[in-house]
Every structure is written in C-alpha cells, then in structure tokens.
Design an enzyme around this catalytic site. Structure first.
Site, PDB file in Angstrom:
ATOM      1  N   TRP A 102       0.807  -1.214   0.000  1.00 61.60           N
ATOM      2  CA  TRP A 102       0.000   0.000   0.000  1.00 61.60           C
ATOM      3  C   TRP A 102       0.842   1.267   0.000  1.00 61.60           C
ATOM      4  CZ3 TRP A 102      -4.260  -0.537  -2.133  1.00 61.60           C
ATOM      5  CH2 TRP A 102      -4.998  -1.720  -1.987  1.00 61.60           C
ATOM      6  N   ASP A 172      -1.067   6.751   6.548  1.00 62.00           N
ATOM      7  CA  ASP A 172      -2.205   5.946   6.126  1.00 62.00           C
ATOM      8  C   ASP A 172      -2.436   4.890   7.195  1.00 62.00           C
ATOM      9  OD1 ASP A 172      -4.039   4.213   5.022  1.00 62.00           O
ATOM     10  OD2 ASP A 172      -2.770   3.598   3.335  1.00 62.00           O
ATOM     11  N   LYS A 196     -11.930  -1.525   6.932  1.00 64.14           N
ATOM     12  CA  LYS A 196     -11.132  -2.556   7.591  1.00 64.14           C
ATOM     13  C   LYS A 196     -11.339  -2.573   9.100  1.00 64.14           C
ATOM     14  CE  LYS A 196      -7.592  -2.135   3.989  1.00 64.14           C
ATOM     15  NZ  LYS A 196      -7.866  -3.413   3.298  1.00 64.14           N
TER      16      LYS A 196
END
Length: 362
Positions: A102, A172, A196
């Site tokens: 990511w 993030d 999530k």
C-alpha cells in the site's frame, strides 16, 4: 445468526455484532427522523447530529487537538494517495517509506503530482520488516514524510513512529485505525478508509492539521480541495450518509462497550499472540512472513510447506466456519485479519483448528 461465520477478510471486514444489531434496529426509522438513515437528507438536523457525534466520538477516542480538522470523505485511501501531494506539495518534494504494497501504491500515485523521494524501500526482503533508526534520512525541506502504519498484505506494523524532525508526518492508518491509542499531535495528516476497522466501505476519515489544510491551492476542484472540504464540513456534496452513521456506531461501541483504545489494544495484543504462538510453536509447519519485532496485531500472514497443503487447510477451515483466510497473491499462503471486531472466540477457534490441522498433517 446460526449461519454467521468467523470472517477473517482483510476488507471489507468483520463489524462488531452490537453495531450490526443497532443498525438493524434503527434501519427502518432513524430515531427522530421519521425515515431510514438511508433516506434522510444530509442537510437535516437528524443527520447533522449523526455526523457531529461521529466527529465528537473520534476526537474523544484520539484526544484530537483543536488545531486539527476532521473530514469524512469519499474515494477511499486510493484517492488520498493523490490528494495529499496534490494539496500539500506546493512545489516542494516529499519523502516516502515504502514498507509494503500500500505504501508502494501511494508512492506511485504521488509521483503523478510532483517530486517524490523514496527514503527506504523494503522490497529486497519482500517487505517483511520496517526500517531501523539509521537506515533512512529525511530531507529537512520536505513538504511531508509519508508512512503506512500497517501493511495489510504483508502483516508489517510500525511499533513506534520514525524520527523525522520537524517534517510533517502523513500516515495511512487504513488497516489499524482505532486498534490502539495514537497521539494525533505527532502527525500532520492521519487518514483511513473505513472498511477494515472503522465501518463499512464508503467513507474515509481524514484528520489534518490546520496549517496543512490551508496549503490547498485555490485552483483545485472543490472535491479535491481539503480547505473547501473542511470549510464545507464534509458536505460539499452529499456525503456517504450510511457509512458515516455506521462509523458513529463503531465509535460508540469503542467508547461504551470496549472502554476506549487502551482496552482495545489489550484485546488486540492478546488475540494476535494466540495466533503467533501457534505459528512459532508449530516446528516450522506454519511460517510467518514478518519479522517478530514488526509483526502486525491486525493481519497475520503465514504459509504452509506447499500449495496442496494450503488448499487443504483453507477447505477444511471453511467447514469449521473459518472463512476468508486466503493469503494475498503477492505473499501466498494464508492470512488472518483479526481486526477490532473479530471476537476472541473466533481467534481461539482458528488457533485450535491450526493446532489440530498441524497435528494431523505434519
């Protein structure tokens, strides 16, 4: 209820059962609104109360300083990967830690907007660890320094923040938001897509320091401009009302049922240790991906000795109502995502299955 399984999906992921029950109870008619939250106007007093409570709860959980804005946006983390450099670079460069899939994706998106430096890249060791002090150097004039607090695919999590001086830290936190206490004052930007650990897909939380909000160029479109989005109180256009409502319920669960993020962290550490002990004591039958000191308490990837054994493991797991355990294709094997809402009983069931499977197939 008898058909519910233990869902170890990396996202969209398991939600707290009390939250689902509350949403079910209020779905036909949001109290005081006379209609469903799916139908209510985002300009109504009832929805203003929903989004206001969501922000208030979030500020309480993180003790967010007054000089930070909270925004509920759309487009997921992927849009933030581009929006952050678009708004903050201002002709400068930015530094990136590449610790997994990511952050690597974020780096690629950022490069479409300006000058970006990779100050550490873990690809040589297949992203199985985070950098140590002395392995990176931050440019003092960087507009910001970027990190991903938890790499969902590789199961690597920062245990402490990197030392980067006075450069604003952008994080993030999509896959570990709310998993433990966080000092927001250490960040310039702290953001997370919800699906999530904070709610269903559709809303992204952005917590941003005022001085960085003010850096947004005036020539950006409204929906890409943090200053305009903040001034519009997340309602420049119709926000994802139901996703914000669900995030409100999740934050209420964290505050009222769990007792705050310190308590949540205790639960998460215990759950993760159950699985890591099963891996470490298996005599090599299971092998983890991340080095021990950087292991995630949210995502636990592990491999077995061959693909046939992995396939058998996954098939038999389903018969025990243990689902969504396939590892990402870039790592292979298996992955158990044990977010806040995964109950301890689910982790115990998986642990016991792992021990039994190793006993009969080792």
């Amino acid at each position: 209820m008898q058909d519910r399984v233990y869902n170890f999906s990396a996202g969209p992921a398991v939600l707290p059962l009390p939250v689902l029950k509350k949403a079910q109870e209020e779905l036909l008619c949001l109290p005081g609104a006379g209609c469903s939250v799916l139908e209510v106007s985002h300009r109504s007093k009832q929805f203003e109360a929903v989004i206001g409570t969501a922000e208030s709860n979030l500020r309480k959980l993180f003790n967010v300083p007054e000089n930070y804005r909270v925004m509920f946006l759309q487009g997921g983390a992927l849009l933030q990967f581009a929006m952050i450099p678009m708004n903050i670079l201002g002709g400068q460069s930015a530094d990136y830690f590449v610790t997994g899939t990511w952050s690597k994706t974020a780096l690629g998106e950022a490069k479409t907007q300006g000058s970006i430096n990779t100050i550490w890249d873990g690809s040589e060791t297949k992203f199985n660890r985070n950098p140590k002090t002395g392995e990176f150097s931050v440019h003092p004039g960087a507009a910001y320094c970027y990190m991903t607090s938890n790499e969902t695919i590789q199961g690597v999590q920062w245990q402490s923040l990197p030392e980067i001086g006075n450069v604003p830290l952008v994080c993030d936190a999509s896959s570990d938001i709310f998993c433990k206490p966080v000092d927001i004052s250490k960040f310039g930007v702290y953001f997370a897509c919800a699906q999530k650990n904070a709610g269903p897909a559709g809303v992204t939380v952005v917590i941003m320091r005022d001085d960085l909000v003010e850096k947004s160029p005036a020539n950006l479109p409204k929906m890409l401009n943090y200053k305009m989005l903040a001034e519009g109180k997340s309602m420049v256009n119709t926000p994802p009302c139901f996703a914000v409502y669900m995030l409100k319920l999740v934050t209420e669960w964290l505050l009222d049922d769990v007792g705050g993020l310190d308590k949540m962290y205790e639960r998460n550490v215990e759950k993760a240790q159950l699985l890591y002990d099963a891996i470490d004591h298996s005599g090599g039958f299971y092998r983890g991906h991340a080095v021990k000191e950087d292991r995630s308490i949210m995502n636990v990837p592990f491999v077995l000795s061959n693909d046939d054994l992995t396939k058998k493991f996954l098939e038999e797991a389903k018969s025990h109502k243990l689902t969504q355990l396939s590892g990402h294709r870039s790592v292979g094997g298996c992955r158990a995502s044990i977010y806040n809402a995964m109950p301890r009983d689910g982790v115990l069931a998986l642990r016991d299955f792992m021990l039994d499977f190793a006993k009969h197939n080792g």
